[in-house]
Motif scaffolding. Structure first.
Motif, short mmCIF file in Angstrom:
data_model
loop_
_atom_site.label_atom_id
_atom_site.label_comp_id
_atom_site.label_asym_id
_atom_site.label_seq_id
_atom_site.Cartn_x
_atom_site.Cartn_y
_atom_site.Cartn_z
N THR A 38 3.17 3.29 -4.93
CA THR A 38 2.01 3.71 -6.13
C THR A 38 2.56 4.06 -7.43
O THR A 38 3.85 4.47 -7.57
CB THR A 38 1.19 5.14 -5.79
N TRP A 39 2.12 3.37 -8.51
CA TRP A 39 2.67 3.47 -9.78
C TRP A 39 1.77 4.45 -10.73
O TRP A 39 2.32 4.94 -11.91
CB TRP A 39 2.57 2.07 -10.52
N ASN A 40 0.77 4.66 -10.41
CA ASN A 40 -0.16 5.63 -10.95
C ASN A 40 -0.70 6.88 -10.30
O ASN A 40 -1.62 6.89 -9.44
CB ASN A 40 -1.39 4.87 -11.88
N THR A 41 0.13 7.82 -10.16
CA THR A 41 -0.09 9.01 -9.48
C THR A 41 -1.52 10.05 -9.62
O THR A 41 -1.72 10.78 -8.83
CB THR A 41 1.13 9.69 -9.15
N PRO A 99 0.94 -1.24 -0.12
CA PRO A 99 0.06 0.02 0.16
C PRO A 99 1.05 1.28 -0.12
O PRO A 99 0.19 2.44 -0.29
CB PRO A 99 -0.87 -0.03 1.32
N ASP A 100 2.17 1.20 0.30
CA ASP A 100 3.09 2.42 0.24
C ASP A 100 3.55 2.84 -1.13
O ASP A 100 4.13 3.78 -1.20
CB ASP A 100 4.08 2.11 1.16
N GLU A 123 -2.48 8.57 -3.30
CA GLU A 123 -2.67 8.29 -2.06
C GLU A 123 -3.00 6.95 -1.62
O GLU A 123 -4.21 6.71 -1.07
CB GLU A 123 -2.98 9.32 -0.98
N PRO A 124 -2.65 5.80 -2.10
CA PRO A 124 -3.15 4.50 -2.07
C PRO A 124 -3.17 3.84 -0.86
O PRO A 124 -4.14 2.91 -0.67
CB PRO A 124 -2.14 3.42 -2.95
N TRP A 125 -2.47 4.36 0.05
CA TRP A 125 -2.71 3.95 1.58
C TRP A 125 -3.98 4.29 2.08
O TRP A 125 -4.43 3.57 3.15
CB TRP A 125 -1.35 4.22 2.31
N GLU A 157 -6.96 3.53 0.80
CA GLU A 157 -7.60 2.73 0.57
C GLU A 157 -7.86 1.47 1.80
O GLU A 157 -8.75 0.83 1.81
CB GLU A 157 -7.13 1.79 -0.67
N ASN A 190 -4.64 7.65 -8.28
CA ASN A 190 -4.37 7.46 -6.99
C ASN A 190 -3.40 7.72 -6.29
O ASN A 190 -2.53 7.05 -6.25
CB ASN A 190 -4.67 5.76 -6.73
#
Length: 84
Positions: free
Chosen positions: A48-51, A45-46, A56-58, A60, A54
């Motif tokens: 991200t490949w697509n900023t 969750p830390d 801030e994926p954490w 989720e 998303n």
């Protein structure tokens, strides 16, 4: 041209077949390390490949509970994630 190390050509490997477990263990270790690094890069969750979609994926994982057994004794008790 320098001679190859013993066991690295097919002819010398047939003579020294005791090297097979060594090659298998080294191959499995490399495969395990590679798969673990890929898992960390793709499922963490830390990371991200697509900023754009998303950033801030954490977030989720904000309201998810990571418990093996869910106890319903205190339904109103919560520990929310901090807002950054």
């Amino acid at each position: 041209m320098s001679p190859k190390m013993q066991g690295l050509s097919w002819q010398s490997f047939k003579k020294n077949s005791m090297l097979a477990p060594l090659f298998i263990v080294i191959g499995l270790g490399g495969l395990g390390a590679t798969s673990y690094i890929l898992r960390l890069a793709l499922r963490s969750p830390d990371v991200t490949w697509n900023t754009r979609e998303n950033p801030e994926p954490w977030n989720e994982y904000k309201n998810k509970e990571y418990k093996f057994i869910k106890v319903h004794d205190r339904p109103n008790l919560s520990s929310p994630a901090p807002e950054y």
